[in-house]
Design a protein around this motif. Structure first.
Motif, short mmCIF file in Angstrom:
data_model
loop_
_atom_site.label_atom_id
_atom_site.label_comp_id
_atom_site.label_asym_id
_atom_site.label_seq_id
_atom_site.Cartn_x
_atom_site.Cartn_y
_atom_site.Cartn_z
N ALA A 92 12.33 2.22 15.39
CA ALA A 92 12.01 2.62 16.37
C ALA A 92 11.32 4.50 16.62
O ALA A 92 11.37 4.14 17.40
CB ALA A 92 13.82 2.64 16.34
N LEU A 93 12.07 4.88 15.57
CA LEU A 93 11.22 5.92 14.85
C LEU A 93 9.98 5.99 15.24
O LEU A 93 9.29 7.27 15.94
CB LEU A 93 11.55 6.88 14.35
CG LEU A 93 13.02 7.31 13.93
CD1 LEU A 93 13.67 8.01 12.56
CD2 LEU A 93 13.14 8.59 15.13
N ALA A 94 9.13 5.26 14.24
CA ALA A 94 8.00 5.02 14.72
C ALA A 94 7.39 4.44 16.36
O ALA A 94 6.05 5.28 17.15
CB ALA A 94 7.37 3.89 13.57
N VAL A 95 8.17 2.97 16.44
CA VAL A 95 7.67 3.13 18.00
C VAL A 95 8.35 4.02 19.36
O VAL A 95 6.55 4.56 20.14
CB VAL A 95 8.88 1.67 18.66
CG1 VAL A 95 8.34 1.87 19.99
CG2 VAL A 95 8.28 0.81 17.85
N LEU A 96 8.06 5.50 18.95
CA LEU A 96 8.27 6.40 19.94
C LEU A 96 7.34 7.37 19.08
O LEU A 96 7.49 8.33 20.24
CB LEU A 96 10.37 7.15 19.85
CG LEU A 96 11.06 6.58 20.11
CD1 LEU A 96 12.49 7.40 19.57
CD2 LEU A 96 11.31 6.47 21.73
N SER A 97 7.11 7.16 18.22
CA SER A 97 5.96 8.35 18.29
C SER A 97 4.86 7.63 18.70
O SER A 97 3.77 8.25 19.00
CB SER A 97 5.65 8.07 16.27
OG SER A 97 4.59 8.74 15.99
N VAL A 98 4.59 5.88 18.66
CA VAL A 98 3.51 5.60 19.01
C VAL A 98 3.05 5.58 20.61
O VAL A 98 2.12 6.40 21.18
CB VAL A 98 3.37 3.77 19.02
CG1 VAL A 98 2.44 3.22 20.01
CG2 VAL A 98 3.30 3.79 17.69
N LEU A 99 4.86 6.10 21.32
CA LEU A 99 5.03 6.41 22.58
C LEU A 99 4.79 7.94 22.95
O LEU A 99 3.78 8.16 24.11
CB LEU A 99 6.06 5.78 23.31
CG LEU A 99 6.67 4.35 23.39
CD1 LEU A 99 7.74 4.55 23.65
CD2 LEU A 99 5.73 3.67 24.29
#
Length: 136
Positions: A92-99
């Protein structure tokens, strides 16, 4: 032959999982230190070039940085110890970082591109091979 409960064989992707976990821990430590620095400078008064004095309060921002630092570090430690909750949180944190890096791509194209590629590799490693770190 049934293999219920059998551990999957470790592949080279385990290195990417450890990489992601270490990045989370280091990022958490940096975030926590940034929070401490912001807390130390909270309530400071700055003089603008126009001669106007501005008092800045970073108290709530500092606390949020420190909390995020603890969450990041806990997720990284949890991933290294094979915890499922930590893997889900790390994804979830990595997805937020991508966004976030997609949003900042026009301002920092090279850095954002590097971070997006690394985040995608870590997401893939955690999704496809994350079970390889589970405890026996």
């Amino acid at each position: 032959m049934a293999t219920h409960g059998a551990q999957p064989a470790r592949t080279g992707w385990v290195g990417w999982i450890y990489f992601g976990a270490i990045v989370l821990v280091v990022g958490g430590i940096v975030q926590f230190v940034n929070g401490l620095i912001a807390l130390a400078h909270s309530g400071s008064t700055y003089l603008l070039p126009s001669g106007m004095a501005v008092q800045v309060g970073f108290g709530s921002v500092a606390i949020s940085f420190m909390i995020m630092g603890v969450v990041l570090a806990a997720a990284g430690i949890g991933v290294m110890s094979g915890r499922t909750w930590a893997r889900v949180l790390a994804i979830a944190l990595a997805v937020l970082s991508v966004l976030a890096n997609i949003a900042f791509f026009p301002a920092y194209p090279v850095w954002s591109g590097v971070v997006i590629v690394l985040d995608v590799l870590v997401i893939y490693a955690l999704l496809a091979h994350g079970r390889e770190l589970r405890h026996r």
